[in-house]
Design a protein around this motif. Structure first.
Motif, PDB file in Angstrom:
ATOM      1  N   PRO A   1       1.198  -1.144   0.002  1.00 40.37           N
ATOM      2  CA  PRO A   1       0.211   0.150  -0.103  1.00 40.37           C
ATOM      3  C   PRO A   1       0.746   1.134   0.377  1.00 40.37           C
ATOM      4  CG  PRO A   1      -0.515  -1.148   1.343  1.00 40.37           C
ATOM      5  CD  PRO A   1       0.335  -1.626   0.728  1.00 40.37           C
ATOM      6  N   ILE A   2       2.068   1.260   0.737  1.00 39.28           N
ATOM      7  CA  ILE A   2       2.745   2.182   0.951  1.00 39.28           C
ATOM      8  C   ILE A   2       3.833   2.695  -0.790  1.00 39.28           C
ATOM      9  CG2 ILE A   2       5.461   3.241   1.166  1.00 39.28           C
ATOM     10  CD1 ILE A   2       3.893   2.245   3.731  1.00 39.28           C
ATOM     11  N   GLU A   3       3.760   1.383  -1.823  1.00 34.93           N
ATOM     12  CA  GLU A   3       3.873   2.061  -3.318  1.00 34.93           C
ATOM     13  C   GLU A   3       2.546   2.696  -3.460  1.00 34.93           C
ATOM     14  OE1 GLU A   3       5.130  -1.829  -5.385  1.00 34.93           O
ATOM     15  OE2 GLU A   3       7.559  -2.075  -3.721  1.00 34.93           O
ATOM     16  N   LEU A   4       1.586   1.825  -3.703  1.00 30.11           N
ATOM     17  CA  LEU A   4       0.423   2.552  -4.499  1.00 30.11           C
ATOM     18  C   LEU A   4       0.063   4.120  -3.907  1.00 30.11           C
ATOM     19  CD1 LEU A   4      -2.082   2.328  -5.542  1.00 30.11           C
ATOM     20  CD2 LEU A   4      -3.246   1.484  -3.604  1.00 30.11           C
ATOM     21  N   GLY A   5       0.269   4.066  -2.494  1.00 28.86           N
ATOM     22  CA  GLY A   5       0.615   5.894  -1.951  1.00 28.86           C
ATOM     23  C   GLY A   5       0.873   6.686  -2.474  1.00 28.86           C
ATOM     24  N   GLU A   6       2.739   6.172  -2.714  1.00 29.97           N
ATOM     25  CA  GLU A   6       3.247   6.630  -3.951  1.00 29.97           C
ATOM     26  C   GLU A   6       2.817   6.987  -5.059  1.00 29.97           C
ATOM     27  OE1 GLU A   6       8.186   6.641  -4.211  1.00 29.97           O
ATOM     28  OE2 GLU A   6       7.061   5.059  -3.168  1.00 29.97           O
ATOM     29  N   HIS A   7       3.347   6.203  -6.137  1.00 30.31           N
ATOM     30  CA  HIS A   7       2.260   6.346  -7.175  1.00 30.31           C
ATOM     31  C   HIS A   7       1.173   7.341  -6.979  1.00 30.31           C
ATOM     32  CE1 HIS A   7       1.134   5.698 -11.365  1.00 30.31           C
ATOM     33  NE2 HIS A   7       0.700   4.894 -10.747  1.00 30.31           N
ATOM     34  N   ILE A   8       0.091   7.504  -6.301  1.00 32.24           N
ATOM     35  CA  ILE A   8      -1.128   7.650  -6.040  1.00 32.24           C
ATOM     36  C   ILE A   8      -0.862   9.544  -5.752  1.00 32.24           C
ATOM     37  CG2 ILE A   8      -3.265   8.891  -4.875  1.00 32.24           C
ATOM     38  CD1 ILE A   8      -3.707   5.559  -4.954  1.00 32.24           C
TER      39      ILE A   8
ATOM     40  N   GLY B   1     -11.550   6.239  -0.766  1.00 31.13           N
ATOM     41  CA  GLY B   1     -11.643   4.507  -0.102  1.00 31.13           C
ATOM     42  C   GLY B   1     -10.076   4.212  -0.060  1.00 31.13           C
ATOM     43  N   GLU B   2      -9.161   3.335  -0.512  1.00 31.85           N
ATOM     44  CA  GLU B   2      -8.395   1.953  -0.194  1.00 31.85           C
ATOM     45  C   GLU B   2      -7.201   3.412  -1.173  1.00 31.85           C
ATOM     46  OE1 GLU B   2      -5.725  -0.878  -2.747  1.00 31.85           O
ATOM     47  OE2 GLU B   2      -8.390  -1.820  -1.680  1.00 31.85           O
ATOM     48  N   GLU B   3      -7.395   4.253  -1.899  1.00 31.28           N
ATOM     49  CA  GLU B   3      -6.268   4.645  -2.754  1.00 31.28           C
ATOM     50  C   GLU B   3      -5.664   6.161  -1.147  1.00 31.28           C
ATOM     51  OE1 GLU B   3      -7.749   6.237  -5.831  1.00 31.28           O
ATOM     52  OE2 GLU B   3      -7.481   4.477  -7.623  1.00 31.28           O
ATOM     53  N   ALA B   4      -7.093   6.975  -0.365  1.00 35.85           N
ATOM     54  CA  ALA B   4      -6.383   7.509   0.731  1.00 35.85           C
ATOM     55  C   ALA B   4      -6.121   6.635   1.552  1.00 35.85           C
ATOM     56  CB  ALA B   4      -7.854   8.664   0.361  1.00 35.85           C
ATOM     57  N   GLU B   5      -6.767   6.010   2.023  1.00 35.72           N
ATOM     58  CA  GLU B   5      -5.243   5.525   2.902  1.00 35.72           C
ATOM     59  C   GLU B   5      -4.058   5.089   2.564  1.00 35.72           C
ATOM     60  OE1 GLU B   5      -7.740   1.809   4.187  1.00 35.72           O
ATOM     61  OE2 GLU B   5      -9.661   2.915   4.883  1.00 35.72           O
ATOM     62  N   ALA B   6      -4.349   4.867   1.206  1.00 39.91           N
ATOM     63  CA  ALA B   6      -2.792   4.381   0.967  1.00 39.91           C
ATOM     64  C   ALA B   6      -1.601   5.584   1.030  1.00 39.91           C
ATOM     65  CB  ALA B   6      -2.465   3.428  -0.881  1.00 39.91           C
ATOM     66  N   VAL B   7      -2.259   6.935   0.327  1.00 43.00           N
ATOM     67  CA  VAL B   7      -1.763   8.092   0.464  1.00 43.00           C
ATOM     68  C   VAL B   7      -1.048   8.120   2.026  1.00 43.00           C
ATOM     69  CG1 VAL B   7      -1.406  10.615  -0.499  1.00 43.00           C
ATOM     70  CG2 VAL B   7      -2.737   8.567  -1.772  1.00 43.00           C
ATOM     71  N   ALA B   8      -1.876   8.254   2.749  1.00 39.93           N
ATOM     72  CA  ALA B   8      -1.868   8.440   4.313  1.00 39.93           C
ATOM     73  C   ALA B   8      -0.618   7.079   4.492  1.00 39.93           C
ATOM     74  CB  ALA B   8      -3.151   7.977   5.160  1.00 39.93           C
ATOM     75  N   GLU B   9      -1.077   6.440   4.424  1.00 42.82           N
ATOM     76  CA  GLU B   9       0.329   5.277   4.948  1.00 42.82           C
ATOM     77  C   GLU B   9       1.855   5.897   4.165  1.00 42.82           C
ATOM     78  OE1 GLU B   9      -0.240   1.120   4.804  1.00 42.82           O
ATOM     79  OE2 GLU B   9      -3.092   1.076   4.789  1.00 42.82           O
ATOM     80  N   PHE B  10       1.786   6.491   2.598  1.00 42.72           N
ATOM     81  CA  PHE B  10       3.062   6.525   2.238  1.00 42.72           C
ATOM     82  C   PHE B  10       3.706   7.843   3.367  1.00 42.72           C
ATOM     83  CE2 PHE B  10       4.410   9.914  -0.921  1.00 42.72           C
ATOM     84  CZ  PHE B  10       5.931   8.928  -1.143  1.00 42.72           C
TER      85      PHE B  10
END
Length: 122
Positions: free
Chosen positions: A51-58, A107-116
């Motif tokens: 999810p951190i990679e997804l967050g970084e991408h977003i 959703g999941e993308e917002a959570e991934a950005v927060a984790e990143f």
């Protein structure tokens, strides 16, 4: 060229306009591949296991233009101070404080950005 002095100019104009039209159609087909710009390859969306990679991408696609590539700020506030909790980040993403538009991701993308963001501040 005594009799018809406009023929060479008319011929040049017609050839120029034709060349512009042909090159316009060629240029339309040469542009960057839109699938690779959006993180898609061969018509499929790029998948991330972490999810951190997804967050970084977003983040790079949606947030970095205002908050800076290194979370150091720009037209938006810096996010590199570690002053934000996950809940603060999710609230900011959904509500859009100040000039920030609300709901850029959800959703999941917002959570991934927060984790990143939190992972970068550790």
């Amino acid at each position: 060229m005594r009799g018809k002095p406009l023929y060479p100019f008319a011929l040049t104009a017609i050839l120029g306009i034709g060349l512009i039209i042909v090159l316009s159609f060629v240029g339309i087909n040469i542009g960057p591949d839109s699938a690779s710009e959006n993180g898609e390859e061969n018509g499929e969306e790029q998948e991330f296991d972490d999810p951190i990679e997804l967050g970084e991408h977003i983040y790079e696609g949606q947030c970095a233009s205002c908050h800076g590539g290194d979370l150091d700020g720009g037209s938006g506030p810096a996010l590199d101070g570690g002053n934000y909790s996950e809940e603060d980040i999710l609230t900011a993403i959904s509500e859009g404080p100040g000039n920030m538009p609300a709901g850029l991701v959800s959703g999941e993308e917002a959570e991934a950005v927060a984790e990143f963001i939190l992972a970068e501040n550790e």
